[in-house]
Design an enzyme around this catalytic site. Structure first.
Site, PDB file in Angstrom:
ATOM      1  N   GLU A 191       0.823  -1.216   0.000  1.00 33.81           N
ATOM      2  CA  GLU A 191       0.000   0.000   0.000  1.00 33.81           C
ATOM      3  C   GLU A 191       0.854   1.262   0.000  1.00 33.81           C
ATOM      4  O   GLU A 191       2.011   1.253   0.436  1.00 33.81           O
ATOM      5  CB  GLU A 191      -0.955   0.023   1.188  1.00 33.81           C
ATOM      6  CG  GLU A 191      -0.316   0.175   2.550  1.00 33.81           C
ATOM      7  CD  GLU A 191      -1.353   0.300   3.665  1.00 33.81           C
ATOM      8  OE1 GLU A 191      -2.290   1.112   3.539  1.00 33.81           O
ATOM      9  OE2 GLU A 191      -1.218  -0.442   4.661  1.00 33.81           O
TER      10      GLU A 191
ATOM     11  N   GLU B  15     -11.312   0.635   7.860  1.00 35.45           N
ATOM     12  CA  GLU B  15     -10.177   0.936   8.733  1.00 35.45           C
ATOM     13  C   GLU B  15     -10.306   2.372   9.230  1.00 35.45           C
ATOM     14  O   GLU B  15      -9.486   3.236   8.922  1.00 35.45           O
ATOM     15  CB  GLU B  15      -8.861   0.729   7.967  1.00 35.45           C
ATOM     16  CG  GLU B  15      -7.635   0.701   8.861  1.00 35.45           C
ATOM     17  CD  GLU B  15      -6.340   0.585   8.090  1.00 35.45           C
ATOM     18  OE1 GLU B  15      -5.546  -0.322   8.403  1.00 35.45           O
ATOM     19  OE2 GLU B  15      -6.110   1.386   7.155  1.00 35.45           O
TER      20      GLU B  15
END
Length: 267
Positions: A148, A248
């Site tokens: 990421e 998240e």
């Protein structure tokens, strides 16, 4: 819409082994988790206990982070750190064990902050070798690795802060390992960098294997900030994305899965 609740950021007042059941009670079919142990290679019994708790709750483990160092102290992975090679391989074995026991098929590998004692080239080559090894090990159990991009505001020494940087790395690892590796697209980090998440999804859709959502600023629930989540959802549909969307964000434990689906579609 396949949502997975991050139980490292949610339910912090609940013991780790009880969080999968709490997520299931809120309607989630899946969870994701940062490396949940304080060391890279915990006792096998600890891994087995967590795997049992996940299975007993009836949820899937959609995403597992590899060991990232001391996140609270600012560490963001160990892939590119020469002194952490032993820890990396020990953790990879442990993570594969947990993934096998839970059916997890996505492993998130944080790259690591820049090591000022080493040249960028040496750090990048080490990270490439580690990622290739992780991709091959994951492939052996039918899983794959994702990388990421974070943001340079909160992570000023992290080298992967744009989707283009991750895309270039993914292509190199695919060529070096022959195994599947993809992009974890976190819309919060994109917004922190002043990027439009929907546009990034349209551009890199083929490479995206997992999505994470939180609003900006504040990392709150969808609708609490400036991200246009209806456009994000539309871009995912246009890209025919079938993976999990990881929730998240702060405050997510206060909402059910159904409520979050509504916020994703309308915010």
């Amino acid at each position: 819409m396949r949502l997975s609740l991050n139980v490292s950021l949610s339910y912090n007042d609940v013991p780790l082994l009880e969080r999968p059941r709490a997520a299931a009670a809120a309607g989630f079919e899946a969870i994701e988790i940062w490396w949940p142990f304080s060391c890279p290679d915990p006792p096998r019994d600890d891994i087995a206990a967590l795997a049992s708790a996940i299975r007993s709750a009836g949820v899937k483990l959609a995403l597992l982070n590899l060991y990232g160092g001391n996140l609270g102290a600012g560490d963001r992975g160990i892939l590119s750190h020469p002194r952490s090679t032993e820890h990396f391989y020990a953790n990879l074995s442990a993570a594969i064990r947990l993934a096998e026991q839970t059916g997890c098929r996505t492993l998130n590998a944080l790259y690591g902050n820049r090591n000022m004692d080493k040249t960028e080239g040496a750090s990048d080559e080490l990270a490439l070798r580690h990622l290739a090894a992780a991709a091959r090990a994951a492939a052996d159990i039918g899983a794959f690795v994702v990388v990421e991009s974070l943001n340079s505001v909160e992570c000023p020494t992290y080298p992967l802060v744009t989707p283009d940087a991750v895309a270039a790395l993914v292509q190199r690892v695919r060529g070096a390992s022959g195994a599947e590796i993809g992009y974890l697209c976190d819309v919060y980090h994109l917004a922190c960098m002043g990027l439009d998440p929907a546009s990034i999804i349209r551009k890199f859709g083929e490479m995206i294997r997992h999505i994470q959502v939180a609003d900006f600023p504040g990392r709150g629930i969808p609708g609490s900030g400036s991200i246009r989540f209806a456009e994000v959802t539309a871009a995912l549909k246009a890209a025919e994305f079938t993976g999990f969307i990881g929730v998240e964000c702060r405050g997510s434990e206060q909402l059910s899965r159904q409520a979050l689906v509504g916020l994703m579609s309308l915010a």
